[in-house]
Write a protein that holds these residues in place. Structure first.
Motif, short mmCIF file in Angstrom:
data_model
loop_
_atom_site.label_atom_id
_atom_site.label_comp_id
_atom_site.label_asym_id
_atom_site.label_seq_id
_atom_site.Cartn_x
_atom_site.Cartn_y
_atom_site.Cartn_z
N VAL A 35 -3.71 66.13 72.00
CA VAL A 35 -2.69 67.16 71.75
C VAL A 35 -3.36 68.44 71.27
O VAL A 35 -3.09 69.54 71.78
N TYR A 39 -3.53 72.12 73.46
CA TYR A 39 -2.76 73.27 72.99
C TYR A 39 -3.55 74.55 73.24
O TYR A 39 -4.71 74.68 72.84
N TYR A 70 2.76 72.03 74.58
CA TYR A 70 2.87 71.92 73.12
C TYR A 70 3.14 73.26 72.44
O TYR A 70 3.19 73.34 71.22
N LEU A 77 8.80 68.15 70.15
CA LEU A 77 7.67 68.68 69.40
C LEU A 77 7.91 68.57 67.91
O LEU A 77 6.97 68.43 67.12
N LEU A 80 6.82 65.11 67.31
CA LEU A 80 5.36 65.09 67.34
C LEU A 80 4.78 65.68 66.07
O LEU A 80 3.83 65.11 65.49
N ASN A 81 5.31 66.81 65.61
CA ASN A 81 4.76 67.44 64.42
C ASN A 81 4.90 66.55 63.19
O ASN A 81 3.99 66.46 62.36
N GLN A 103 1.34 75.53 65.25
CA GLN A 103 2.33 75.39 66.31
C GLN A 103 3.67 76.01 65.90
O GLN A 103 4.29 76.76 66.67
N THR A 385 6.29 65.07 76.76
CA THR A 385 6.29 65.27 75.30
C THR A 385 7.31 64.39 74.58
O THR A 385 7.15 64.15 73.38
N THR A 388 5.03 61.45 73.13
CA THR A 388 3.76 61.54 72.41
C THR A 388 3.90 61.23 70.93
O THR A 388 3.17 60.41 70.37
#
Length: 407
Positions: A35, A39, A70, A77, A80-81, A103, A385, A388
């Motif tokens: 990831v 990015y 990303y 996202l 993901l974060n 991000q 995404t 992930t």
């Protein structure tokens, strides 16, 4: 109950998994590091294919897409974060938290450089510009809350968005007359199972961090109301939607929507005051029992959970692995369910993770379908995404489960 056979079985599983532990950590780092490596800040012109290195280079009137999946502002996202922040804590790697800050901050710095015009639903940062549905603000702002807890210096920059999300959920988002969170599309007052996560990912964290008991009570009520409308007692699964105008269920027993409900419930229980937990716990246990019955021989779950001719799907399998493992670790369900999570993780490792560290066969974003073929035929993508962050969550919780079972 005689626990000896279960303990012997778990010991055998753990012996086989001991060699995997180091491999699991390596795998999770590979996923997260990919990831970070993928990015990059750039935009691609939709017409010419030309790449612009910054928003300032984009000519007036040009339509562009982001060059890295990303970069955007999207609920996947946000998931993901939050997973990467857990990675930072689990492995002592602050660079994962640094990425989350980068991000989020970049999206906030450029989103208003793009217009909001009819037909631009897939332009960069359109969720952040519109901010008018739960999946435009819930998980993304939940990640802001998580990052603020670790880095208080971000509070001034993030709180306007966090406050706006809280006010949207309290006063703006459409609801049924009984208070259930719904959408105004595809038909007026359509209940989406997905929205339990889109709402509660934020509501649980906001209510806990800012001691907003009413928001936590509202979150607990949402779990009960979603089950009221969506639970199918015959299959012991949840429908994807409910049409308020027709007063009937909609869609199918879609894998990921069942996962979103389960994940929202687990994350709420992590933060819910004890006096509000019992009804929510009962619903979680009921849902886990139903989903466990649909696990395939591979350890995975299907795109349409109750259809054996439907493909085995990566993202819902990851959610169920995480939730079952987490519920066992927290003591919410009986420890014999541990094997469901372990077999699910084994299936993911064996069949659904590419050598580069991407989750295979992830269903793309999916609206409410009016027929089963809609769900059968939804495209599946490697590295999408939506999967992930869920893969990272599943793997970290398996590490925790193995730690617990070895004690």
């Amino acid at each position: 109950m005689n626990m000896k056979p279960l303990l012997i079985f778990c010991l055998a599983v753990l012996i086989s998994w001991t060699g995997y532990a180091a491999g699991d950590e390596t795998l999770l780092r590979r996923v997260a590091d990919k990831v970070l490596a993928d990015y990059r800040i750039a935009y691609t012109d939709r017409a010419s294919g030309r790449t612009y290195a910054s928003v300032d280079e984009i000519p007036a009137g040009a339509r562009v897409r982001i060059a890295s999946k990303y970069m955007d502002w999207h609920y996947s996202l946000g998931v993901l974060n939050m997973a990467l922040l857990k990675m930072a804590d689990r492995f002592g790697e602050e660079r994962y938290a640094d990425f989350v800050e980068q991000q989020i901050d970049y999206a906030l710095s450029v989103y208003d450089r793009f217009g909001v015009e009819e037909g631009e639903d897939h332009e960069p940062y359109h969720f952040l510009r519109k901010f008018n549905e739960l999946d435009h603000c819930g998980a993304e702002c939940a990640a802001m809350i998580e990052l603020m807890a670790r880095r208080p210096e971000k509070t001034a920059a993030y709180m306007p968005f966090v406050t706006r999300a809280a006010e949207h959920i309290r006063r703006v988002q459409a609801r049924f007359p009984d208070g259930t969170l719904v959408r105004t599309w595809p038909y007026r007052h359509t209940l989406w199972a997905d929205d339990l996560y889109m709402g509660l990912s934020f509501m649980s964290r906001y209510g806990s961090r800012f001691d907003d008991r009413e928001m936590l009570r509202d979150a607990a009520r949402q779990v009960e109301r979603f089950h009221h409308y969506l639970w199918d007692p015959v299959t012991e699964l949840l429908w994807h939607g409910y049409y308020g105008d027709l007063n009937r269920t909609a869609g199918a027993h879609w894998g990921r929507c069942n996962g979103w409900v389960m994940l929202a419930t687990c994350q709420l229980l992590d933060l819910l005051p004890a006096e509000l937990c019992r009804p929510v716990l009962d619903l979680l246990e009921r849902q886990i029992a139903g989903v466990a019955k649909r696990q395939a021989a591979s350890g995975l779950w299907r795109q349409v959970l109750d259809r054996e001719d439907s493909y085995e799907e990566g993202s819902c399998s990851a959610i169920f692995v995480y939730c079952v493992a987490h519920a066992v670790c927290e003591g919410w369900i009986d420890s014999r369910y541990a094997t469901v999570a372990l077999r699910g993780w084994e299936g993911l490792r064996r069949e659904k993770i590419t050598p580069e560290g991407e989750l295979r066969d992830v269903c793309v974003g999916t609206g409410i379908g009016t027929d089963l073929p809609f769900y059968y035929n939804r495209p599946k993508v490697d590295g999408e995404t939506h999967g992930t962050g869920l893969l990272l969550e599943a793997g970290m919780e398996i590490l925790r489960l193995n730690d617990k079972l070895q004690k």
